[in-house]
Write an enzyme that holds these catalytic residues in place. Structure first.
Site, mmCIF file in Angstrom:
data_model
loop_
_atom_site.group_PDB
_atom_site.id
_atom_site.type_symbol
_atom_site.label_atom_id
_atom_site.label_comp_id
_atom_site.label_asym_id
_atom_site.label_seq_id
_atom_site.Cartn_x
_atom_site.Cartn_y
_atom_site.Cartn_z
ATOM 1 N N HIS A 133 -2.738 -5.750 0.879
ATOM 2 C CA HIS A 133 -2.106 -5.975 2.177
ATOM 3 C C HIS A 133 -1.994 -7.471 2.492
ATOM 4 C CE1 HIS A 133 -1.991 -1.877 3.938
ATOM 5 N NE2 HIS A 133 -3.090 -1.648 3.228
ATOM 6 N N GLU A 174 -0.223 -8.783 4.607
ATOM 7 C CA GLU A 174 0.094 -8.943 6.027
ATOM 8 C C GLU A 174 -1.125 -8.926 6.939
ATOM 9 O OE1 GLU A 174 -0.147 -4.425 5.723
ATOM 10 O OE2 GLU A 174 0.286 -6.133 4.410
ATOM 11 N N CYS A 216 0.827 -1.198 0.000
ATOM 12 C CA CYS A 216 0.000 0.000 0.000
ATOM 13 C C CYS A 216 0.868 1.258 0.000
ATOM 14 C CB CYS A 216 -0.973 -0.047 1.179
ATOM 15 S SG CYS A 216 -2.365 1.092 1.043
#
Length: 281
Positions: free
Chosen positions: A196, A198, A102
Protein backbone atom coordinates in the site's frame (compact mmCIF):
# COMPACT_ATOMS: atom_id res chain seq x y z
CA UNK A 1 -6.30 19.08 -15.83
CA UNK A 2 -6.38 15.36 -15.03
CA UNK A 3 -9.64 13.58 -14.29
CA UNK A 4 -9.02 10.52 -12.12
CA UNK A 5 -11.71 8.00 -11.21
CA UNK A 6 -11.06 6.60 -7.73
CA UNK A 7 -12.96 3.38 -6.98
CA UNK A 8 -13.35 2.27 -3.36
CA UNK A 9 -12.92 -1.50 -3.24
CA UNK A 10 -15.04 -1.93 -0.10
CA UNK A 11 -18.73 -2.67 0.12
CA UNK A 12 -20.88 -0.53 2.43
CA UNK A 13 -20.04 -2.62 5.49
CA UNK A 14 -16.34 -2.42 4.71
CA UNK A 15 -16.47 1.33 4.25
CA UNK A 16 -18.29 1.77 7.55
CA UNK A 17 -15.76 -0.46 9.30
CA UNK A 18 -12.91 1.56 7.82
CA UNK A 19 -14.52 4.82 8.91
CA UNK A 20 -14.86 3.46 12.44
CA UNK A 21 -11.09 3.68 12.89
CA UNK A 22 -10.10 6.24 10.25
CA UNK A 23 -11.54 9.64 9.53
CA UNK A 24 -11.88 8.90 5.82
CA UNK A 25 -12.65 6.07 3.42
CA UNK A 26 -10.03 4.25 1.39
CA UNK A 27 -11.08 6.22 -1.68
CA UNK A 28 -10.75 9.51 0.18
CA UNK A 29 -7.25 8.53 1.28
CA UNK A 30 -6.26 7.81 -2.31
CA UNK A 31 -7.85 11.01 -3.58
CA UNK A 32 -5.83 13.04 -1.08
CA UNK A 33 -2.60 11.35 -2.13
CA UNK A 34 -3.35 11.79 -5.83
CA UNK A 35 -4.10 15.49 -5.39
CA UNK A 36 -0.88 15.96 -3.42
CA UNK A 37 1.15 14.34 -6.21
CA UNK A 38 -0.80 15.97 -9.03
CA UNK A 39 -2.26 19.33 -7.95
CA UNK A 40 -4.00 19.62 -11.33
CA UNK A 41 -5.98 16.42 -10.69
CA UNK A 42 -9.72 16.27 -10.10
CA UNK A 43 -10.72 13.04 -8.35
CA UNK A 44 -14.14 11.50 -8.95
CA UNK A 45 -15.04 8.93 -6.27
CA UNK A 46 -17.23 5.88 -6.79
CA UNK A 47 -18.08 2.73 -4.80
CA UNK A 48 -18.52 0.10 -7.53
CA UNK A 49 -19.33 -2.71 -5.08
CA UNK A 50 -22.74 -1.10 -4.52
CA UNK A 51 -25.61 -2.15 -6.76
CA UNK A 52 -26.81 1.45 -7.02
CA UNK A 53 -23.37 2.94 -7.81
CA UNK A 54 -23.30 5.39 -10.71
CA UNK A 55 -20.08 6.58 -12.31
CA UNK A 56 -19.67 10.28 -11.54
CA UNK A 57 -17.86 10.73 -14.86
CA UNK A 58 -17.83 8.53 -17.97
CA UNK A 59 -14.77 6.32 -18.43
CA UNK A 60 -14.13 7.92 -21.81
CA UNK A 61 -13.85 11.29 -20.06
CA UNK A 62 -11.37 10.05 -17.43
CA UNK A 63 -7.60 9.91 -17.68
CA UNK A 64 -7.11 6.94 -15.33
CA UNK A 65 -8.78 4.60 -12.86
CA UNK A 66 -7.41 3.87 -9.38
CA UNK A 67 -8.75 0.97 -7.30
CA UNK A 68 -8.21 0.87 -3.53
CA UNK A 69 -7.81 -1.97 -1.07
CA UNK A 70 -10.79 -3.90 0.31
CA UNK A 71 -11.98 -6.29 2.99
CA UNK A 72 -13.59 -8.45 0.27
CA UNK A 73 -12.13 -11.65 -1.19
CA UNK A 74 -12.01 -12.12 -4.96
CA UNK A 75 -12.21 -15.90 -4.66
CA UNK A 76 -15.59 -15.66 -2.90
CA UNK A 77 -17.12 -13.98 -5.94
CA UNK A 78 -20.63 -12.54 -5.79
CA UNK A 79 -22.09 -9.29 -7.14
CA UNK A 80 -19.87 -6.99 -5.06
CA UNK A 81 -16.82 -8.58 -6.65
CA UNK A 82 -18.26 -8.97 -10.15
CA UNK A 83 -19.23 -5.31 -10.39
CA UNK A 84 -15.67 -4.25 -9.61
CA UNK A 85 -14.20 -6.73 -12.05
CA UNK A 86 -16.54 -5.35 -14.71
CA UNK A 87 -15.43 -1.78 -14.01
CA UNK A 88 -11.72 -2.60 -14.30
CA UNK A 89 -12.36 -4.69 -17.43
CA UNK A 90 -14.26 -1.79 -19.02
CA UNK A 91 -11.56 0.72 -18.10
CA UNK A 92 -8.83 -1.41 -19.65
CA UNK A 93 -10.97 -2.04 -22.73
CA UNK A 94 -11.31 1.74 -23.06
CA UNK A 95 -7.50 2.03 -23.02
CA UNK A 96 -7.31 3.70 -19.62
CA UNK A 97 -4.25 3.42 -17.40
CA UNK A 98 -5.32 1.62 -14.21
CA UNK A 99 -3.52 1.53 -10.87
CA UNK A 100 -4.39 -0.61 -7.88
CA UNK A 101 -2.91 -1.67 -4.58
CA UNK A 102 -3.71 -4.88 -2.70
CA UNK A 103 -7.32 -5.63 -3.71
CA UNK A 104 -6.78 -3.70 -6.94
CA UNK A 105 -3.98 -6.07 -7.98
CA UNK A 106 -6.09 -9.09 -7.16
CA UNK A 107 -9.03 -7.84 -9.24
CA UNK A 108 -6.86 -6.95 -12.25
CA UNK A 109 -5.07 -10.30 -12.14
CA UNK A 110 -8.38 -12.16 -11.94
CA UNK A 111 -9.99 -10.50 -14.96
CA UNK A 112 -6.82 -11.13 -17.00
CA UNK A 113 -6.85 -14.88 -16.30
CA UNK A 114 -4.74 -15.12 -13.14
CA UNK A 115 -5.76 -16.34 -9.70
CA UNK A 116 -6.03 -14.52 -6.38
CA UNK A 117 -6.66 -16.36 -3.12
CA UNK A 118 -5.37 -16.78 0.41
CA UNK A 119 -1.58 -16.58 0.40
CA UNK A 120 -0.29 -20.06 1.35
CA UNK A 121 2.86 -18.47 2.83
CA UNK A 122 0.81 -16.46 5.27
CA UNK A 123 -0.36 -12.85 5.65
CA UNK A 124 1.61 -9.63 5.80
CA UNK A 125 0.58 -7.24 8.56
CA UNK A 126 2.07 -3.80 8.99
CA UNK A 127 4.95 -3.93 6.55
CA UNK A 128 6.07 -6.02 3.61
CA UNK A 129 9.79 -6.45 4.17
CA UNK A 130 12.77 -6.70 1.81
CA UNK A 131 10.88 -6.30 -1.46
CA UNK A 132 13.15 -6.73 -4.48
CA UNK A 133 12.80 -6.29 -8.20
CA UNK A 134 12.62 -9.31 -10.43
CA UNK A 135 14.85 -9.39 -13.51
CA UNK A 136 11.87 -8.11 -15.49
CA UNK A 137 11.41 -5.32 -12.97
CA UNK A 138 14.90 -3.91 -13.47
CA UNK A 139 14.49 -0.57 -15.18
CA UNK A 140 10.69 -0.68 -15.15
CA UNK A 141 9.27 2.83 -14.65
CA UNK A 142 6.74 1.75 -12.00
CA UNK A 143 9.63 1.11 -9.62
CA UNK A 144 11.78 4.05 -10.68
CA UNK A 145 13.65 5.49 -7.72
CA UNK A 146 13.29 2.47 -5.46
CA UNK A 147 16.53 1.13 -3.90
CA UNK A 148 17.67 -2.49 -4.45
CA UNK A 149 15.45 -3.58 -1.53
CA UNK A 150 12.69 -1.74 0.30
CA UNK A 151 9.86 -2.12 2.82
CA UNK A 152 6.33 -0.83 2.34
CA UNK A 153 3.02 -0.69 4.25
CA UNK A 154 1.06 -3.91 3.73
CA UNK A 155 -1.99 -5.60 5.22
CA UNK A 156 -3.34 -8.64 3.42
CA UNK A 157 -4.30 -12.28 3.72
CA UNK A 158 -5.06 -12.71 0.02
CA UNK A 159 -2.64 -12.21 -2.84
CA UNK A 160 -2.06 -13.02 -6.50
CA UNK A 161 -1.15 -16.69 -6.40
CA UNK A 162 -0.93 -17.23 -10.16
CA UNK A 163 -0.19 -14.16 -12.32
CA UNK A 164 -2.13 -13.82 -15.58
CA UNK A 165 -0.64 -15.14 -18.83
CA UNK A 166 1.47 -12.46 -20.47
CA UNK A 167 1.75 -10.30 -17.36
CA UNK A 168 5.08 -9.05 -16.04
CA UNK A 169 5.90 -9.63 -12.38
CA UNK A 170 8.09 -6.72 -11.32
CA UNK A 171 8.89 -7.36 -7.64
CA UNK A 172 8.47 -9.89 -4.85
CA UNK A 173 9.81 -10.92 -1.47
CA UNK A 174 10.15 -14.08 0.61
CA UNK A 175 6.48 -13.97 1.58
CA UNK A 176 5.01 -13.35 -1.86
CA UNK A 177 6.24 -13.67 -5.44
CA UNK A 178 3.91 -10.94 -6.77
CA UNK A 179 4.48 -7.67 -4.91
CA UNK A 180 4.35 -5.52 -8.07
CA UNK A 181 3.04 -6.32 -11.53
CA UNK A 182 2.18 -4.98 -14.97
CA UNK A 183 -0.86 -6.40 -16.76
CA UNK A 184 -1.87 -5.46 -20.30
CA UNK A 185 -5.39 -6.06 -21.57
CA UNK A 186 -6.04 -4.77 -25.07
CA UNK A 187 -4.99 -1.14 -25.17
CA UNK A 188 -5.23 -0.80 -21.40
CA UNK A 189 -2.31 -1.01 -18.99
CA UNK A 190 -2.53 -1.91 -15.30
CA UNK A 191 0.27 -1.18 -12.86
CA UNK A 192 -0.11 -2.23 -9.27
CA UNK A 193 1.39 -3.30 -5.99
CA UNK A 194 0.25 -5.80 -3.40
CA UNK A 195 1.59 -3.38 -0.79
CA UNK A 196 0.00 0.00 0.00
CA UNK A 197 2.11 2.99 -1.13
CA UNK A 198 -0.87 5.25 -0.35
CA UNK A 199 -1.05 4.55 3.39
CA UNK A 200 0.44 6.71 6.12
CA UNK A 201 1.58 4.93 9.28
CA UNK A 202 -1.38 6.14 11.32
CA UNK A 203 -3.71 4.45 8.82
CA UNK A 204 -1.62 1.28 8.97
CA UNK A 205 -2.00 1.42 12.76
CA UNK A 206 -5.78 1.80 12.48
CA UNK A 207 -6.06 -1.10 10.05
CA UNK A 208 -3.94 -3.29 12.30
CA UNK A 209 -6.41 -2.68 15.13
CA UNK A 210 -9.20 -3.84 12.82
CA UNK A 211 -7.15 -6.94 11.96
CA UNK A 212 -5.97 -7.66 15.51
CA UNK A 213 -7.51 -11.14 15.63
CA UNK A 214 -5.75 -12.12 12.41
CA UNK A 215 -2.43 -10.71 13.60
CA UNK A 216 -2.62 -12.87 16.74
CA UNK A 217 -3.73 -15.94 14.78
CA UNK A 218 -0.72 -15.50 12.49
CA UNK A 219 1.56 -15.62 15.54
CA UNK A 220 2.88 -12.10 15.01
CA UNK A 221 1.70 -10.85 18.42
CA UNK A 222 0.86 -12.75 21.61
CA UNK A 223 -2.47 -11.03 22.14
CA UNK A 224 -4.56 -8.07 21.03
CA UNK A 225 -2.97 -5.85 23.66
CA UNK A 226 0.37 -6.41 21.93
CA UNK A 227 -1.23 -5.47 18.60
CA UNK A 228 -2.49 -2.26 20.18
CA UNK A 229 0.97 -1.46 21.53
CA UNK A 230 2.54 -1.97 18.11
CA UNK A 231 -0.19 0.14 16.52
CA UNK A 232 0.39 2.87 19.11
CA UNK A 233 4.08 2.95 18.19
CA UNK A 234 3.26 3.29 14.48
CA UNK A 235 0.80 6.09 15.24
CA UNK A 236 3.34 7.94 17.37
CA UNK A 237 6.00 7.54 14.70
CA UNK A 238 3.61 9.01 12.13
CA UNK A 239 2.90 12.00 14.38
CA UNK A 240 6.54 12.82 15.10
CA UNK A 241 8.71 10.75 12.77
CA UNK A 242 11.75 13.04 12.82
CA UNK A 243 11.61 13.31 16.58
CA UNK A 244 11.30 9.60 17.33
CA UNK A 245 14.41 7.86 15.97
CA UNK A 246 14.01 5.43 18.88
CA UNK A 247 10.68 4.19 17.51
CA UNK A 248 12.00 3.98 13.94
CA UNK A 249 14.94 1.94 15.18
CA UNK A 250 12.84 -0.33 17.38
CA UNK A 251 10.31 -0.99 14.61
CA UNK A 252 12.93 -1.31 11.88
CA UNK A 253 11.33 1.41 9.76
CA UNK A 254 13.52 3.26 7.28
CA UNK A 255 13.11 6.42 5.20
CA UNK A 256 11.51 4.42 2.37
CA UNK A 257 8.48 4.10 4.66
CA UNK A 258 8.82 7.27 6.76
CA UNK A 259 9.15 9.70 3.86
CA UNK A 260 5.83 10.30 2.04
CA UNK A 261 7.71 11.11 -1.16
CA UNK A 262 9.57 7.80 -1.09
CA UNK A 263 6.63 5.75 0.16
CA UNK A 264 4.41 6.93 -2.69
CA UNK A 265 6.90 6.46 -5.53
CA UNK A 266 4.76 3.96 -7.44
CA UNK A 267 1.75 6.26 -7.48
CA UNK A 268 3.82 9.20 -8.71
CA UNK A 269 5.47 6.99 -11.31
CA UNK A 270 2.05 5.86 -12.52
CA UNK A 271 0.96 9.48 -12.98
CA UNK A 272 4.21 10.62 -14.60
CA UNK A 273 4.90 7.61 -16.84
CA UNK A 274 1.41 6.43 -17.82
CA UNK A 275 -1.28 9.01 -17.12
CA UNK A 276 0.36 12.25 -18.24
CA UNK A 277 1.87 10.84 -21.46
CA UNK A 278 -1.52 9.41 -22.44
CA UNK A 279 -3.18 12.74 -21.66
CA UNK A 280 -0.58 14.61 -23.70
CA UNK A 281 -1.01 12.17 -26.58
Amino acid sequence: MLHLLVADGNDRAGREKHLSVCDKTSAETYAGVLRSLAPDAVCHLVAPADADAVLPRALTECDALVLTGSTLHVAEGGPTVTRQCDLVRSALAAGLPVFGSCWGVQVAATIAGGRADRNPRGPEYGLARAIRRTDAGEGHPLLSGRPPAWDAPAIHDDAVIAPPPGSTVLAGNDRLDVQAIEIRVGDGVFWGTQYHPELDLDEVAAMLRLSAEGVVEAGLCDDEAAVDAYADALRDLHRDGDGRPDLAWRLGITAEVLSPERRRREIRNFIDHLVRPRRAG
